[in-house]
Enzyme design. Structure first.
Site, short mmCIF file in Angstrom:
data_model
loop_
_atom_site.label_atom_id
_atom_site.label_comp_id
_atom_site.label_asym_id
_atom_site.label_seq_id
_atom_site.Cartn_x
_atom_site.Cartn_y
_atom_site.Cartn_z
N LEU A 193 -9.33 -8.60 -13.03
CA LEU A 193 -10.76 -8.60 -12.81
C LEU A 193 -11.41 -8.98 -14.07
O LEU A 193 -10.92 -8.66 -15.61
CB LEU A 193 -11.15 -7.10 -12.62
CG LEU A 193 -10.68 -6.55 -11.22
CD1 LEU A 193 -10.76 -5.04 -11.13
CD2 LEU A 193 -11.65 -7.22 -10.07
N LEU A 228 -6.05 -7.25 -20.51
CA LEU A 228 -4.81 -7.20 -19.17
C LEU A 228 -3.87 -6.18 -19.46
O LEU A 228 -3.00 -6.38 -20.45
CB LEU A 228 -4.04 -8.53 -18.90
CG LEU A 228 -3.28 -8.70 -17.92
CD1 LEU A 228 -4.10 -8.28 -16.65
CD2 LEU A 228 -2.50 -9.68 -17.91
N MET A 282 -3.63 -7.10 -6.99
CA MET A 282 -2.98 -8.20 -7.95
C MET A 282 -4.05 -9.31 -8.30
O MET A 282 -3.79 -10.50 -8.49
CB MET A 282 -1.79 -8.73 -7.14
CG MET A 282 -0.73 -7.72 -6.62
SD MET A 282 -0.28 -6.89 -8.02
CE MET A 282 1.17 -7.73 -8.61
N ARG A 283 -5.38 -8.88 -8.29
CA ARG A 283 -6.31 -9.83 -9.12
C ARG A 283 -6.90 -9.44 -10.52
O ARG A 283 -7.03 -8.18 -10.71
CB ARG A 283 -7.55 -9.82 -8.15
CG ARG A 283 -7.33 -10.42 -6.61
CD ARG A 283 -6.70 -11.75 -6.52
NE ARG A 283 -7.45 -12.89 -7.23
CZ ARG A 283 -6.92 -14.06 -7.15
NH1 ARG A 283 -5.86 -14.33 -6.86
NH2 ARG A 283 -7.82 -14.93 -7.87
N ASN A 342 -5.81 1.85 -13.23
CA ASN A 342 -4.77 0.93 -12.58
C ASN A 342 -3.31 1.58 -12.62
O ASN A 342 -3.35 2.38 -13.76
CB ASN A 342 -4.65 -0.34 -13.22
CG ASN A 342 -3.75 -1.38 -12.99
OD1 ASN A 342 -3.61 -1.53 -11.73
ND2 ASN A 342 -3.03 -2.06 -13.67
N GLU A 359 5.99 6.39 -9.32
CA GLU A 359 4.48 5.88 -8.99
C GLU A 359 3.93 6.83 -8.00
O GLU A 359 2.68 7.25 -8.30
CB GLU A 359 4.54 4.51 -8.47
CG GLU A 359 4.99 3.29 -9.60
CD GLU A 359 4.63 2.09 -9.30
OE1 GLU A 359 3.49 1.87 -8.77
OE2 GLU A 359 5.31 1.15 -9.51
N GLY A 384 0.78 -1.18 0.03
CA GLY A 384 -0.04 0.07 0.00
C GLY A 384 0.86 1.21 0.13
O GLY A 384 0.41 2.42 0.48
N ASN A 387 1.42 3.03 -2.76
CA ASN A 387 0.59 3.96 -3.53
C ASN A 387 -0.49 4.47 -2.81
O ASN A 387 -0.81 5.79 -2.98
CB ASN A 387 0.26 3.29 -4.85
CG ASN A 387 1.35 3.29 -5.89
OD1 ASN A 387 1.83 4.29 -6.34
ND2 ASN A 387 2.12 2.11 -6.05
N HIS A 437 0.65 0.42 -13.32
CA HIS A 437 1.49 -0.78 -13.59
C HIS A 437 3.02 -0.40 -13.79
O HIS A 437 3.26 0.68 -14.42
CB HIS A 437 0.76 -1.07 -14.90
CG HIS A 437 1.59 -2.67 -15.58
ND1 HIS A 437 1.15 -3.74 -14.80
CD2 HIS A 437 2.52 -2.61 -16.13
CE1 HIS A 437 1.95 -4.72 -15.35
NE2 HIS A 437 2.83 -4.36 -16.15
C1 GAR Z 1 3.41 -1.26 -7.59
O1 GAR Z 1 4.53 -1.31 -8.03
C2 GAR Z 1 2.16 -1.46 -8.58
O2 GAR Z 1 2.55 -0.68 -9.78
C3 GAR Z 1 2.09 -2.80 -8.78
O3 GAR Z 1 2.37 -3.33 -7.51
C4 GAR Z 1 3.11 -2.61 -6.62
C5 GAR Z 1 2.35 -2.07 -5.45
O4 GAR Z 1 3.11 -1.66 -4.37
N1 GAR Z 1 1.04 -3.24 -9.62
C6 GAR Z 1 1.05 -4.25 -10.38
O5 GAR Z 1 1.95 -4.83 -10.73
C7 GAR Z 1 -0.48 -4.25 -11.08
N2 GAR Z 1 -0.29 -5.25 -12.05
P1 GAR Z 1 1.99 -0.73 -3.13
O6 GAR Z 1 1.28 -1.67 -2.57
O7 GAR Z 1 3.11 -0.62 -2.34
O8 GAR Z 1 1.51 0.20 -3.72
#
Ligand code: GAR
Length: 199
Positions: free
Chosen positions: A95, A146, A92-93, A109, A176, A16, A18, A111
């Site tokens: 949808l 996706l 990370m699911r 989202n 990010e 979490g 982000n 990525h």
């Molecule tokens: C982040 O790097 C995000 O971009 C990635 O998971 C991480 C979550 O970090 N998302 C994906 O790979 C989605 N396909 P966080 O929980 O510290 O925000």
């Protein structure tokens, strides 16, 4: 004239960071985080939300018989909250199309790659293996494809010869945390609009 609040719900699965960046930005932005939903009870992000007084909900995908049943429950909870925007932040699911069609144009989202390069998992490792000189982050609308929906914003970082997946991931994550609050704010302020045929 006072603007209606722009309410968002954030979906997480893990750390979490982000989510934390969005929490930090929300006090000086025009969006409000109405709730955080996690598909995992052990997601650290839940504590971040609770510390900030945000409602949290856990809907564990593993406790449902099927993806459809999980997403039905998730959709019902989101309908109850009735947000303007659903923000996937390390959710990370994948949808399904039924869920996406219910909230079409309202799901974004983040990525960790410069899409269309490296959809899916292990993006940093794949960028290193391919000896990329730049890598980065993409924020996009979620569609059936996706990591393939319309791109809203991207930012890049250099890949250094000394990089490991960890150092590269950390450099991308820093970007990010800047780009995601900016995109949500731009959507809240009506600076980005969705054309139906795009998302
Ligand atoms: C982040 O790097 C995000 O971009 C990635 O998971 C991480 C979550 O970090 N998302 C994906 O790979 C989605 N396909 P966080 O929980 O510290 O925000």
């Amino acid at each position: 004239m006072t603007r209606e609040p722009f309410n968002i719900v954030i979906l997480i699965s893990g750390g979490g960071t982000n989510l934390q960046a969005l929490i930090n930005a929300s006090s000086r932005s025009s969006f409000q985080i109405r709730a955080v939903i996690s598909n995992s009870a052990s997601a650290e992000g839940l504590d971040r939300a609770k510390r900030s007084g945000i409602d949290t909900f856990v809907i564990e995908h593993g406790s449902f018989d099927s993806r459809i049943a999980f997403e039905k429950c998730l959709a019902a909870k989101i309908r109850e909250i009735s947000p303007n925007l659903i923000v996937l932040a390390g959710f990370m699911r994948v949808l399904g199309s039924k869920f996406i069609s219910i909230f079409r144009g309202k799901i974004i989202n983040i990525h960790p790659s410069l899409l269309p390069k490296y959809p899916g998992l292990n993006t940093h490792q794949r960028a290193l293996e391919d000896k990329e000189s730049i890598h980065g982050v993409t924020v996009h609308f979620v569609t059936d494809e996706l990591d393939g929906g319309p791109i809203i914003a991207q930012d890049s970082v250099p890949v250094l010869s000394s990089d490991t997946t960890e150092t590269l991931a950390a450099r991308v994550l820093e970007r990010e945390h800047v780009i995601y609050p900016k995109v949500v704010e731009a959507l809240a302020a009506g600076k980005i609009r969705v054309r139906n045929e795009d998302a």
